[in-house]
Design a protein around this motif. Structure first.
Motif, PDB file in Angstrom:
ATOM      1  N   ILE A   1       0.856  -1.189   0.000  1.00  0.00           N
ATOM      2  CA  ILE A   1       0.000   0.000   0.000  1.00  0.00           C
ATOM      3  C   ILE A   1       0.890   1.237   0.000  1.00  0.00           C
ATOM      4  CG2 ILE A   1      -1.793   1.274   1.242  1.00  0.00           C
ATOM      5  CD1 ILE A   1      -2.615  -1.378   2.516  1.00  0.00           C
ATOM      6  N   SER A   2       0.807   2.028  -1.058  1.00  0.00           N
ATOM      7  CA  SER A   2       1.696   3.178  -1.196  1.00  0.00           C
ATOM      8  C   SER A   2       0.975   4.524  -1.039  1.00  0.00           C
ATOM      9  CB  SER A   2       2.380   3.147  -2.569  1.00  0.00           C
ATOM     10  OG  SER A   2       1.411   3.182  -3.607  1.00  0.00           O
ATOM     11  N   ASP A   3      -0.309   4.482  -0.697  1.00  0.00           N
ATOM     12  CA  ASP A   3      -1.086   5.722  -0.582  1.00  0.00           C
ATOM     13  C   ASP A   3      -0.872   6.398   0.772  1.00  0.00           C
ATOM     14  OD1 ASP A   3      -2.139   5.301  -3.080  1.00  0.00           O
ATOM     15  OD2 ASP A   3      -3.978   4.384  -2.340  1.00  0.00           O
ATOM     16  N   TRP A   4      -0.964   7.717   0.734  1.00  0.00           N
ATOM     17  CA  TRP A   4      -1.017   8.488   1.970  1.00  0.00           C
ATOM     18  C   TRP A   4      -2.453   8.472   2.471  1.00  0.00           C
ATOM     19  CZ3 TRP A   4       3.086  10.539   4.548  1.00  0.00           C
ATOM     20  CH2 TRP A   4       4.305  10.598   3.859  1.00  0.00           C
ATOM     21  N   LYS A   5      -2.626   8.363   3.794  1.00  0.00           N
ATOM     22  CA  LYS A   5      -3.963   8.316   4.369  1.00  0.00           C
ATOM     23  C   LYS A   5      -4.119   9.394   5.437  1.00  0.00           C
ATOM     24  CE  LYS A   5      -4.765   3.389   3.578  1.00  0.00           C
ATOM     25  NZ  LYS A   5      -5.131   2.092   4.201  1.00  0.00           N
ATOM     26  N   ARG A   6      -5.295  10.001   5.455  1.00  0.00           N
ATOM     27  CA  ARG A   6      -5.573  11.050   6.427  1.00  0.00           C
ATOM     28  C   ARG A   6      -5.516  10.503   7.848  1.00  0.00           C
ATOM     29  NH1 ARG A   6      -5.212  16.022   5.322  1.00  0.00           N
ATOM     30  NH2 ARG A   6      -6.471  15.717   3.473  1.00  0.00           N
ATOM     31  N   ILE A   7      -4.821  11.200   8.727  1.00  0.00           N
ATOM     32  CA  ILE A   7      -4.743  10.815  10.133  1.00  0.00           C
ATOM     33  C   ILE A   7      -5.996  11.299  10.840  1.00  0.00           C
ATOM     34  CG2 ILE A   7      -3.495  11.118  12.300  1.00  0.00           C
ATOM     35  CD1 ILE A   7      -0.958  11.569  10.634  1.00  0.00           C
ATOM     36  N   SER A   8      -6.653  10.400  11.553  1.00  0.00           N
ATOM     37  CA  SER A   8      -7.862  10.759  12.282  1.00  0.00           C
ATOM     38  C   SER A   8      -7.688  10.485  13.765  1.00  0.00           C
ATOM     39  CB  SER A   8      -9.058   9.964  11.753  1.00  0.00           C
ATOM     40  OG  SER A   8     -10.202  10.200  12.547  1.00  0.00           O
ATOM     41  N   GLU A   9      -8.028  11.477  14.564  1.00  0.00           N
ATOM     42  CA  GLU A   9      -7.899  11.327  16.013  1.00  0.00           C
ATOM     43  C   GLU A   9      -8.982  10.438  16.596  1.00  0.00           C
ATOM     44  OE1 GLU A   9      -6.583  14.277  19.660  1.00  0.00           O
ATOM     45  OE2 GLU A   9      -7.681  15.084  17.961  1.00  0.00           O
ATOM     46  N   VAL A  10     -10.030  10.186  15.835  1.00  0.00           N
ATOM     47  CA  VAL A  10     -11.125   9.377  16.353  1.00  0.00           C
ATOM     48  C   VAL A  10     -11.108   7.956  15.776  1.00  0.00           C
ATOM     49  CG1 VAL A  10     -12.606  11.376  16.713  1.00  0.00           C
ATOM     50  CG2 VAL A  10     -12.700  10.175  14.536  1.00  0.00           C
ATOM     51  N   SER A  11     -10.089   7.624  15.034  1.00  0.00           N
ATOM     52  CA  SER A  11     -10.016   6.286  14.448  1.00  0.00           C
ATOM     53  C   SER A  11      -9.287   5.331  15.381  1.00  0.00           C
ATOM     54  CB  SER A  11      -9.295   6.328  13.097  1.00  0.00           C
ATOM     55  OG  SER A  11      -7.921   6.587  13.300  1.00  0.00           O
ATOM     56  N   GLY A  12      -9.209   4.072  14.966  1.00  0.00           N
ATOM     57  CA  GLY A  12      -8.510   3.086  15.770  1.00  0.00           C
ATOM     58  C   GLY A  12      -7.008   3.288  15.782  1.00  0.00           C
ATOM     59  N   ASN A  13      -6.473   4.021  14.792  1.00  0.00           N
ATOM     60  CA  ASN A  13      -5.033   4.261  14.735  1.00  0.00           C
ATOM     61  C   ASN A  13      -4.655   5.537  15.489  1.00  0.00           C
ATOM     62  OD1 ASN A  13      -4.551   1.979  13.135  1.00  0.00           O
ATOM     63  ND2 ASN A  13      -5.099   3.095  11.289  1.00  0.00           N
ATOM     64  N   ARG A  14      -4.974   5.541  16.763  1.00  0.00           N
ATOM     65  CA  ARG A  14      -4.752   6.720  17.599  1.00  0.00           C
ATOM     66  C   ARG A  14      -3.272   7.066  17.722  1.00  0.00           C
ATOM     67  NH1 ARG A  14      -3.922  10.657  19.555  1.00  0.00           N
ATOM     68  NH2 ARG A  14      -4.748  11.773  21.320  1.00  0.00           N
ATOM     69  N   GLN A  15      -2.388   6.099  17.532  1.00  0.00           N
ATOM     70  CA  GLN A  15      -0.950   6.342  17.690  1.00  0.00           C
ATOM     71  C   GLN A  15      -0.425   7.360  16.686  1.00  0.00           C
ATOM     72  OE1 GLN A  15      -2.347   3.546  16.742  1.00  0.00           O
ATOM     73  NE2 GLN A  15      -1.246   2.538  15.052  1.00  0.00           N
ATOM     74  N   HIS A  16      -0.986   7.379  15.488  1.00  0.00           N
ATOM     75  CA  HIS A  16      -0.531   8.322  14.468  1.00  0.00           C
ATOM     76  C   HIS A  16      -0.902   9.756  14.829  1.00  0.00           C
ATOM     77  CE1 HIS A  16      -0.958   4.559  11.812  1.00  0.00           C
ATOM     78  NE2 HIS A  16       0.305   4.705  12.142  1.00  0.00           N
ATOM     79  N   ALA A  17      -2.119   9.945  15.331  1.00  0.00           N
ATOM     80  CA  ALA A  17      -2.545  11.277  15.753  1.00  0.00           C
ATOM     81  C   ALA A  17      -1.724  11.753  16.946  1.00  0.00           C
ATOM     82  CB  ALA A  17      -4.036  11.270  16.098  1.00  0.00           C
ATOM     83  N   GLU A  18      -1.435  10.850  17.856  1.00  0.00           N
ATOM     84  CA  GLU A  18      -0.636  11.214  19.033  1.00  0.00           C
ATOM     85  C   GLU A  18       0.766  11.665  18.622  1.00  0.00           C
ATOM     86  OE1 GLU A  18       0.439  11.778  23.002  1.00  0.00           O
ATOM     87  OE2 GLU A  18      -1.533  11.441  22.115  1.00  0.00           O
ATOM     88  N   LEU A  19       1.379  10.929  17.727  1.00  0.00           N
ATOM     89  CA  LEU A  19       2.712  11.296  17.254  1.00  0.00           C
ATOM     90  C   LEU A  19       2.696  12.629  16.512  1.00  0.00           C
ATOM     91  CD1 LEU A  19       4.299   7.982  15.922  1.00  0.00           C
ATOM     92  CD2 LEU A  19       5.301   9.521  17.615  1.00  0.00           C
TER      93      LEU A  19
END
Length: 206
Positions: free
Chosen positions: A156-174
């Motif tokens: 997967i080579s796409d950039w994806k929007r970081i969401s603070e309310v999604s399950g990937n909370r670690q990306h928003a925190e960083l």
């Protein structure tokens, strides 16, 4: 005045007194709703703040008049336990996250790259090499770490929007608290490393 009219008048007065209280309550609720909409419209980590992008490119050209170009990515060495620092993403997370301090880099393309290690309560461990683009509040997965110490490039080579309310909370925190500020990389690489080592998030307005 008849008895019936007096009785009716006596019950109208308390009802009239309640009207200002209802107006105050209604105004308070309206202001709360407006404040929430303003936050949603200005916070880059809120899903509705910025239109979704599948390309990872900004809507306009950059300040120098040229389209944004991503730098070629070099995969770093496998992380060592001594170089891992914990990343607190809140008490509700079922995973524990760690960042390899030595893997952090900041490119001239405005992307901060790092190795992230996630561990489940059952002991399962995942290693990923990722990037966060501060200008657009997006993240990208470059590679997965294997048990033998090698890397496997992500399909997967796409950039994806970081969401603070999604399950990937670690990306928003960083992004929000350690790597980015006002749409740009928050200082030099050593500044970012220092924040993570000391668990010292960026203060608003600093």
């Amino acid at each position: 005045m008849s008895t019936s009219m007096a009785f009716d008048f006596a019950f109208r007065i308390p009802a009239a007194k309640k009207i200002p209280q209802l107006l105050v309550l209604t105004a308070s609720l309206l202001l709360s709703g407006i404040a929430a909409q303003v936050h949603a419209a200005t916070d880059p980590f809120y899903p509705s703040a910025v239109p979704q992008s599948n390309s990872g490119l900004p809507d306009d050209d950059s300040d120098d008049g040229k389209s944004w170009q991503e730098l070629k990515t070099q995969i770093p060495p496998t992380p060592q336990a001594a170089n891992l620092v914990p990343l607190d993403v809140g008490p509700t997370s079922s995973m524990k996250f760690f960042v390899d301090i030595n893997s952090i880099s900041a490119g001239s393309d405005g992307v901060v790259r790092y190795t992230l290690v996630s561990k489940s309560q059952g002991g399962a461990e995942n290693i990923s090499y990722e990037g966060i683009r501060c200008q657009t509040a997006e993240n990208k997965l470059y590679a997965f770490g294997q048990k033998d110490g090698s890397w496997s490039r992500s399909r997967i080579s796409d950039w994806k929007r970081i969401s603070e309310v999604s399950g990937n909370r670690q990306h928003a925190e960083l992004a929000k608290n350690y790597l980015c500020q006002d749409g740009t990389v928050a200082g030099k690489v050593e500044d970012i490393r220092s924040r993570l080592r000391s668990n010292r998030p960026i203060k608003p307005g600093s």
